[in-house]
Design a protein around this motif. Structure first.
Motif, PDB file in Angstrom:
ATOM      1  N   PRO A 126       0.827  -1.205   0.000  1.00 37.44           N
ATOM      2  CA  PRO A 126       0.000   0.000   0.000  1.00 37.44           C
ATOM      3  C   PRO A 126       0.863   1.257   0.000  1.00 37.44           C
ATOM      4  CG  PRO A 126      -0.100  -1.108   2.140  1.00 37.44           C
ATOM      5  CD  PRO A 126       0.704  -1.978   1.219  1.00 37.44           C
ATOM      6  N   TRP A 127       0.307   2.306  -0.526  1.00 37.09           N
ATOM      7  CA  TRP A 127       1.007   3.598  -0.577  1.00 37.09           C
ATOM      8  C   TRP A 127       0.926   4.263   0.766  1.00 37.09           C
ATOM      9  CZ3 TRP A 127       4.269   5.638  -3.877  1.00 37.09           C
ATOM     10  CH2 TRP A 127       4.573   6.974  -3.764  1.00 37.09           C
ATOM     11  N   PRO A 128       1.886   4.938   1.324  1.00 38.22           N
ATOM     12  CA  PRO A 128       3.177   5.170   0.675  1.00 38.22           C
ATOM     13  C   PRO A 128       4.148   4.024   0.901  1.00 38.22           C
ATOM     14  CG  PRO A 128       3.099   6.391   2.719  1.00 38.22           C
ATOM     15  CD  PRO A 128       1.761   5.699   2.562  1.00 38.22           C
ATOM     16  N   ASP A 129       4.940   3.756  -0.112  1.00 41.64           N
ATOM     17  CA  ASP A 129       5.984   2.750  -0.023  1.00 41.64           C
ATOM     18  C   ASP A 129       7.115   3.340   0.800  1.00 41.64           C
ATOM     19  OD1 ASP A 129       8.114   1.029  -0.430  1.00 41.64           O
ATOM     20  OD2 ASP A 129       7.594   0.656  -2.520  1.00 41.64           O
ATOM     21  N   THR A 130       7.557   2.660   1.814  1.00 42.21           N
ATOM     22  CA  THR A 130       8.596   3.206   2.695  1.00 42.21           C
ATOM     23  C   THR A 130       9.950   3.307   2.004  1.00 42.21           C
ATOM     24  OG1 THR A 130       8.986   0.997   3.581  1.00 42.21           O
ATOM     25  CG2 THR A 130       7.470   2.439   4.811  1.00 42.21           C
ATOM     26  N   ARG A 131      10.133   2.616   0.872  1.00 35.96           N
ATOM     27  CA  ARG A 131      11.392   2.743   0.139  1.00 35.96           C
ATOM     28  C   ARG A 131      11.461   4.053  -0.626  1.00 35.96           C
ATOM     29  NH1 ARG A 131      11.346  -1.198  -4.074  1.00 35.96           N
ATOM     30  NH2 ARG A 131       9.130  -0.949  -3.905  1.00 35.96           N
ATOM     31  N   CYS A 132      10.331   4.657  -0.874  1.00 39.15           N
ATOM     32  CA  CYS A 132      10.247   5.863  -1.692  1.00 39.15           C
ATOM     33  C   CYS A 132      10.356   7.104  -0.815  1.00 39.15           C
ATOM     34  CB  CYS A 132       8.918   5.886  -2.446  1.00 39.15           C
ATOM     35  SG  CYS A 132       8.723   7.336  -3.480  1.00 39.15           S
ATOM     36  N   PRO A 133      11.342   7.988  -1.075  1.00 40.52           N
ATOM     37  CA  PRO A 133      11.408   9.219  -0.287  1.00 40.52           C
ATOM     38  C   PRO A 133      10.160  10.058  -0.524  1.00 40.52           C
ATOM     39  CG  PRO A 133      12.942   9.300  -2.129  1.00 40.52           C
ATOM     40  CD  PRO A 133      12.334   7.925  -2.118  1.00 40.52           C
ATOM     41  N   ARG A 134       9.615  10.579   0.542  1.00 43.22           N
ATOM     42  CA  ARG A 134       8.414  11.404   0.398  1.00 43.22           C
ATOM     43  C   ARG A 134       8.747  12.699  -0.320  1.00 43.22           C
ATOM     44  NH1 ARG A 134       3.889  10.338   4.174  1.00 43.22           N
ATOM     45  NH2 ARG A 134       4.401   8.339   5.064  1.00 43.22           N
ATOM     46  N   LEU A 135       7.832  13.141  -1.132  1.00 40.15           N
ATOM     47  CA  LEU A 135       8.019  14.399  -1.846  1.00 40.15           C
ATOM     48  C   LEU A 135       7.628  15.524  -0.905  1.00 40.15           C
ATOM     49  CD1 LEU A 135       6.608  13.434  -5.328  1.00 40.15           C
ATOM     50  CD2 LEU A 135       8.960  13.433  -4.534  1.00 40.15           C
ATOM     51  N   THR A 136       8.607  16.057  -0.230  1.00 44.89           N
ATOM     52  CA  THR A 136       8.358  17.094   0.756  1.00 44.89           C
ATOM     53  C   THR A 136       9.002  18.389   0.298  1.00 44.89           C
ATOM     54  OG1 THR A 136      10.355  16.535   1.958  1.00 44.89           O
ATOM     55  CG2 THR A 136       8.335  15.405   2.635  1.00 44.89           C
ATOM     56  N   THR A 137       8.647  19.455   0.952  1.00 50.14           N
ATOM     57  CA  THR A 137       9.198  20.766   0.621  1.00 50.14           C
ATOM     58  C   THR A 137      10.719  20.792   0.673  1.00 50.14           C
ATOM     59  OG1 THR A 137       7.177  21.731   1.448  1.00 50.14           O
ATOM     60  CG2 THR A 137       9.035  23.212   1.150  1.00 50.14           C
ATOM     61  N   LEU A 172      15.241  12.419 -12.304  1.00 48.52           N
ATOM     62  CA  LEU A 172      16.581  11.867 -12.123  1.00 48.52           C
ATOM     63  C   LEU A 172      16.827  11.450 -10.675  1.00 48.52           C
ATOM     64  CD1 LEU A 172      18.695  14.264 -14.350  1.00 48.52           C
ATOM     65  CD2 LEU A 172      18.228  11.836 -14.759  1.00 48.52           C
ATOM     66  N   HIS A 173      16.392  12.285  -9.747  1.00 48.32           N
ATOM     67  CA  HIS A 173      16.561  11.972  -8.327  1.00 48.32           C
ATOM     68  C   HIS A 173      15.823  10.682  -7.967  1.00 48.32           C
ATOM     69  CE1 HIS A 173      16.983  12.502  -4.032  1.00 48.32           C
ATOM     70  NE2 HIS A 173      15.676  12.275  -3.927  1.00 48.32           N
ATOM     71  N   MET A 174      14.576  10.571  -8.381  1.00 51.69           N
ATOM     72  CA  MET A 174      13.783   9.379  -8.077  1.00 51.69           C
ATOM     73  C   MET A 174      14.409   8.141  -8.730  1.00 51.69           C
ATOM     74  SD  MET A 174      11.233  10.394  -6.187  1.00 51.69           S
ATOM     75  CE  MET A 174       9.945   9.189  -6.374  1.00 51.69           C
ATOM     76  N   ARG A 175      14.826   8.272  -9.991  1.00 48.92           N
ATOM     77  CA  ARG A 175      15.445   7.137 -10.693  1.00 48.92           C
ATOM     78  C   ARG A 175      16.701   6.665  -9.975  1.00 48.92           C
ATOM     79  NH1 ARG A 175      18.447   8.465 -16.027  1.00 48.92           N
ATOM     80  NH2 ARG A 175      19.986   8.977 -14.463  1.00 48.92           N
ATOM     81  N   ASP A 176      17.563   7.619  -9.614  1.00 49.44           N
ATOM     82  CA  ASP A 176      18.824   7.262  -8.977  1.00 49.44           C
ATOM     83  C   ASP A 176      18.632   6.772  -7.546  1.00 49.44           C
ATOM     84  OD1 ASP A 176      19.964   8.036 -11.350  1.00 49.44           O
ATOM     85  OD2 ASP A 176      20.665   9.974 -10.604  1.00 49.44           O
ATOM     86  N   ALA A 177      17.756   7.430  -6.796  1.00 49.57           N
ATOM     87  CA  ALA A 177      17.550   7.059  -5.389  1.00 49.57           C
ATOM     88  C   ALA A 177      16.897   5.697  -5.255  1.00 49.57           C
ATOM     89  CB  ALA A 177      16.699   8.126  -4.685  1.00 49.57           C
ATOM     90  N   LEU A 178      15.981   5.382  -6.159  1.00 43.88           N
ATOM     91  CA  LEU A 178      15.247   4.122  -6.059  1.00 43.88           C
ATOM     92  C   LEU A 178      15.798   3.023  -6.953  1.00 43.88           C
ATOM     93  CD1 LEU A 178      11.625   5.574  -6.029  1.00 43.88           C
ATOM     94  CD2 LEU A 178      12.987   4.803  -4.082  1.00 43.88           C
ATOM     95  N   GLY A 179      16.676   3.386  -7.889  1.00 52.15           N
ATOM     96  CA  GLY A 179      17.223   2.405  -8.811  1.00 52.15           C
ATOM     97  C   GLY A 179      16.166   1.796  -9.714  1.00 52.15           C
ATOM     98  N   VAL A 180      15.251   2.632 -10.183  1.00 49.16           N
ATOM     99  CA  VAL A 180      14.149   2.141 -11.003  1.00 49.16           C
ATOM    100  C   VAL A 180      14.250   2.684 -12.422  1.00 49.16           C
ATOM    101  CG1 VAL A 180      12.568   1.903  -9.053  1.00 49.16           C
ATOM    102  CG2 VAL A 180      12.629   4.049 -10.313  1.00 49.16           C
TER     103      VAL A 180
END
Length: 107
Positions: free
Chosen positions: A1-12, A40-48
């Motif tokens: 279920p969302w939010p996935d804890t592996r995914c950094p939250r999009l915060t300010t 790019l940040h999401m791709r690199d941080a999550l390796g997706v």
């Protein structure tokens, strides 16, 4: 279920980091937008793998490292690979012309 804890939250706090990185990388990538930076940040941080459908060349060259070029007439894939390489070396003139359109930033 969302939010996935592996995914950094999009915060300010993420936005200033993206903008700071954008300024640092501007010499290397002249056309990075904040959205490009986020991708790019999401791709690199999550390796997706990130799939983007676009005709915008600035984005293709700024963040694309493997792209697919489809032909509407034949309904087939013409070519695939790094857009910076395909601009000069695609076996298909249609792909080379598309990537070399006027106003395309040099990689």
């Amino acid at each position: 279920p969302w939010p996935d804890t592996r995914c950094p939250r999009l915060t300010t706090p993420l936005v200033p980091r993206i903008l700071a990185r954008q300024r640092r990388d501007r010499a290397q990538h002249q056309c990075l937008t904040p959205l490009d930076e986020l991708i790019l940040h999401m791709r690199d941080a999550l390796g997706v793998t990130v799939v983007i459908v676009t005709h915008e060349l600035a984005g293709i060259f700024a963040i694309g490292n493997n792209s697919v070029y489809l032909d509407a007439e034949s309904r087939t894939m013409l070519d695939h690979g790094d857009p910076k390489q395909l601009r000069e070396h695609s076996a298909h003139e249609t792909v080379r012309r598309f990537l070399a359109r006027a106003g395309t930033p040099a990689p």
